[in-house]
Design an enzyme around this catalytic site. Structure first.
Site, PDB file in Angstrom:
ATOM      1  N   HIS A  81      10.537 -15.343  -1.939  1.00  0.00           N
ATOM      2  CA  HIS A  81      11.993 -15.279  -2.110  1.00  0.00           C
ATOM      3  C   HIS A  81      12.416 -15.853  -3.460  1.00  0.00           C
ATOM      4  O   HIS A  81      11.776 -16.772  -3.987  1.00  0.00           O
ATOM      5  CB  HIS A  81      12.730 -15.959  -0.950  1.00  0.00           C
ATOM      6  CG  HIS A  81      12.510 -17.431  -0.808  1.00  0.00           C
ATOM      7  ND1 HIS A  81      13.252 -18.363  -1.502  1.00  0.00           N
ATOM      8  CD2 HIS A  81      11.641 -18.150  -0.046  1.00  0.00           C
ATOM      9  CE1 HIS A  81      12.860 -19.575  -1.165  1.00  0.00           C
ATOM     10  NE2 HIS A  81      11.875 -19.491  -0.286  1.00  0.00           N
ATOM     11  N   ASP A  83      15.753 -16.810  -4.120  1.00  0.00           N
ATOM     12  CA  ASP A  83      16.901 -17.709  -4.030  1.00  0.00           C
ATOM     13  C   ASP A  83      16.448 -19.157  -3.828  1.00  0.00           C
ATOM     14  O   ASP A  83      15.319 -19.411  -3.405  1.00  0.00           O
ATOM     15  CB  ASP A  83      17.834 -17.290  -2.893  1.00  0.00           C
ATOM     16  CG  ASP A  83      17.144 -17.313  -1.531  1.00  0.00           C
ATOM     17  OD1 ASP A  83      15.979 -16.875  -1.442  1.00  0.00           O
ATOM     18  OD2 ASP A  83      17.754 -17.786  -0.556  1.00  0.00           O
ATOM     19  N   ASP A 110       9.628 -24.425  -4.097  1.00  0.00           N
ATOM     20  CA  ASP A 110      10.123 -23.506  -3.051  1.00  0.00           C
ATOM     21  C   ASP A 110      11.138 -22.544  -3.642  1.00  0.00           C
ATOM     22  O   ASP A 110      12.314 -22.794  -3.608  1.00  0.00           O
ATOM     23  CB  ASP A 110      10.729 -24.335  -1.910  1.00  0.00           C
ATOM     24  CG  ASP A 110      11.124 -23.492  -0.727  1.00  0.00           C
ATOM     25  OD1 ASP A 110      10.782 -22.288  -0.712  1.00  0.00           O
ATOM     26  OD2 ASP A 110      11.796 -24.014   0.167  1.00  0.00           O
ATOM     27  N   GLU A 144      16.449 -15.868   1.416  1.00  0.00           N
ATOM     28  CA  GLU A 144      15.604 -16.505   2.448  1.00  0.00           C
ATOM     29  C   GLU A 144      16.222 -17.800   2.941  1.00  0.00           C
ATOM     30  O   GLU A 144      16.066 -18.183   4.095  1.00  0.00           O
ATOM     31  CB  GLU A 144      14.203 -16.759   1.892  1.00  0.00           C
ATOM     32  CG  GLU A 144      13.190 -17.159   2.966  1.00  0.00           C
ATOM     33  CD  GLU A 144      13.115 -18.658   3.215  1.00  0.00           C
ATOM     34  OE1 GLU A 144      12.483 -19.037   4.214  1.00  0.00           O
ATOM     35  OE2 GLU A 144      13.681 -19.448   2.434  1.00  0.00           O
ATOM     36  N   GLU A 145      16.942 -18.504   2.041  1.00  0.00           N
ATOM     37  CA  GLU A 145      17.458 -19.827   2.393  1.00  0.00           C
ATOM     38  C   GLU A 145      18.676 -19.764   3.306  1.00  0.00           C
ATOM     39  O   GLU A 145      19.155 -20.790   3.773  1.00  0.00           O
ATOM     40  CB  GLU A 145      17.818 -20.613   1.118  1.00  0.00           C
ATOM     41  CG  GLU A 145      16.665 -20.833   0.150  1.00  0.00           C
ATOM     42  CD  GLU A 145      15.633 -21.847   0.654  1.00  0.00           C
ATOM     43  OE1 GLU A 145      15.807 -22.368   1.770  1.00  0.00           O
ATOM     44  OE2 GLU A 145      14.663 -22.106  -0.076  1.00  0.00           O
ATOM     45  N   GLU A 167       5.140 -18.526   0.661  1.00  0.00           N
ATOM     46  CA  GLU A 167       5.902 -19.759   0.897  1.00  0.00           C
ATOM     47  C   GLU A 167       4.948 -20.967   0.834  1.00  0.00           C
ATOM     48  O   GLU A 167       3.849 -20.928   1.384  1.00  0.00           O
ATOM     49  CB  GLU A 167       6.544 -19.687   2.284  1.00  0.00           C
ATOM     50  CG  GLU A 167       7.525 -20.806   2.597  1.00  0.00           C
ATOM     51  CD  GLU A 167       8.858 -20.664   1.895  1.00  0.00           C
ATOM     52  OE1 GLU A 167       9.481 -21.692   1.618  1.00  0.00           O
ATOM     53  OE2 GLU A 167       9.275 -19.522   1.609  1.00  0.00           O
TER      54      GLU A 167
HETATM   55 ZN   LIG Z   1      11.076 -21.108   0.678  1.00  0.00          ZN
END
Ligand SMILES: [Zn+2]
Length: 286
Positions: A81, A83, A110, A144-145, A167
């Site tokens: 991801h 974001d 992340d 994703e967040e 991830e």
């Molecule tokens: Zn993540």
């Protein structure tokens, strides 16, 4: 053996951190994933991949790149991801800096490092002309967040035989995990002075009936056949708020439920389990 260009990898990570891609769901000032998705699309295109930018919802973008296989091998997706959550208390979240052999910045771990690793591997595959039997897809997804709308949109148009979601897991392989659905239940009563039993309707006691049934559902979920690797589904009554003052009948009560799902569970069925419980109450007025 594929050689990864480490200098390129670090440069790519720095470029990704410099782009503010805060999810607008997490922070109202977050610009979303447009700029970072454009950067990734351009980069992979330059490397000779078939790349495209997909605006799956207004202002929300996925970057998808493909490299067709040369044979009849199975297809694989790498997924990360783009974001991040908001900058929070960070002084300079979008200015990457290296300290003691580590690179810091918002989303460094992340999961812009994972994105950079995917891009560096894509570069190595292109430059060293690695011939793969199956198709390889690099997917840089939005949201994703918050709601995972990016991967949901992606899976409507791209299907592969397998996928590696990069991830960060401290380099442990995670083969499965549970998902979640949040529900909000509200009971409505009628405010009245605590002495006026003929007029007051107690929203908190009504919620008590709901909780009593939820307790049964919770036990029923945990008695289910465990799914390999992840176990059983579960739920908990996470937040309960009702009433305003001691001598006032509670006019409303709100309950926030978190339901943890196992792979393959249909969200509609999960919802039905709950509405089956609530059905009789939702018609009740006293
Ligand atoms: Zn993540």
């Amino acid at each position: 053996v594929i050689q990864i260009d480490e200098a390129y990898l670090v440069r790519a990570l720095e470029s990704l951190i410099k782009i503010n891609s805060v999810n607008p769901g997490c922070d109202v000032n977050g610009p979303g994933e447009g700029e970072i998705a454009r950067w990734i699309t351009r980069e992979l295109e330059t490397l000779g991949w078939r790349a495209r930018l997909v605006e799956f919802a207004p202002g929300r973008y996925n970057a998808i790149a493909e490299r067709p296989g040369y044979g009849a091998g199975r297809s694989l997706m790498w997924n990360a991801h783009t974001d991040t959550v908001g900058g929070g208390a960070m002084v300079a979240p979008f200015h990457p800096r290296q300290v003691g052999g580590k690179l810091f910045g918002r989303g460094a771990i992340d999961m812009k490092a994972s994105l950079a690793a995917m891009i560096a591997a894509a570069q190595a595959i292109a430059e060293q002309d690695v011939r793969l039997a199956g198709d390889l897809v690099v997917a840089a997804v939005a949201d994703e967040e918050w709601g995972s709308a990016g991967t949901e949109a992606l899976l409507r148009e791209v299907k592969t035989d397998a996928a590696i979601v990069t991830e960060p897991t401290d380099l442990q392989i995670c083969r499965a995990h549970r998902g979640y659905i949040h529900f909000r239940v509200e009971t409505i009563g009628r405010a009245a002075h605590g002495s006026r039993y003929a007029e007051g309707i107690d929203a908190n006691l009504h919620m008590g009936r709901v909780l009593w049934h939820l307790d049964y559902l919770e036990k029923e979920l945990r008695a289910r056949e465990p799914v390999p690797l992840v176990g059983v589904p579960s739920l908990h009554a996470a937040i309960l708020r009702g009433g305003s003052e001691m001598s006032i009948y509670a006019a409303r009560c709100e309950l926030n439920i978190e339901r943890r799902t196992t792979p393959g569970e249909d969200p509609r069925v999960v919802r039905q389990e709950l509405t089956r419980i609530l059905g009789p109450f939702s018609r009740r007025r006293s």
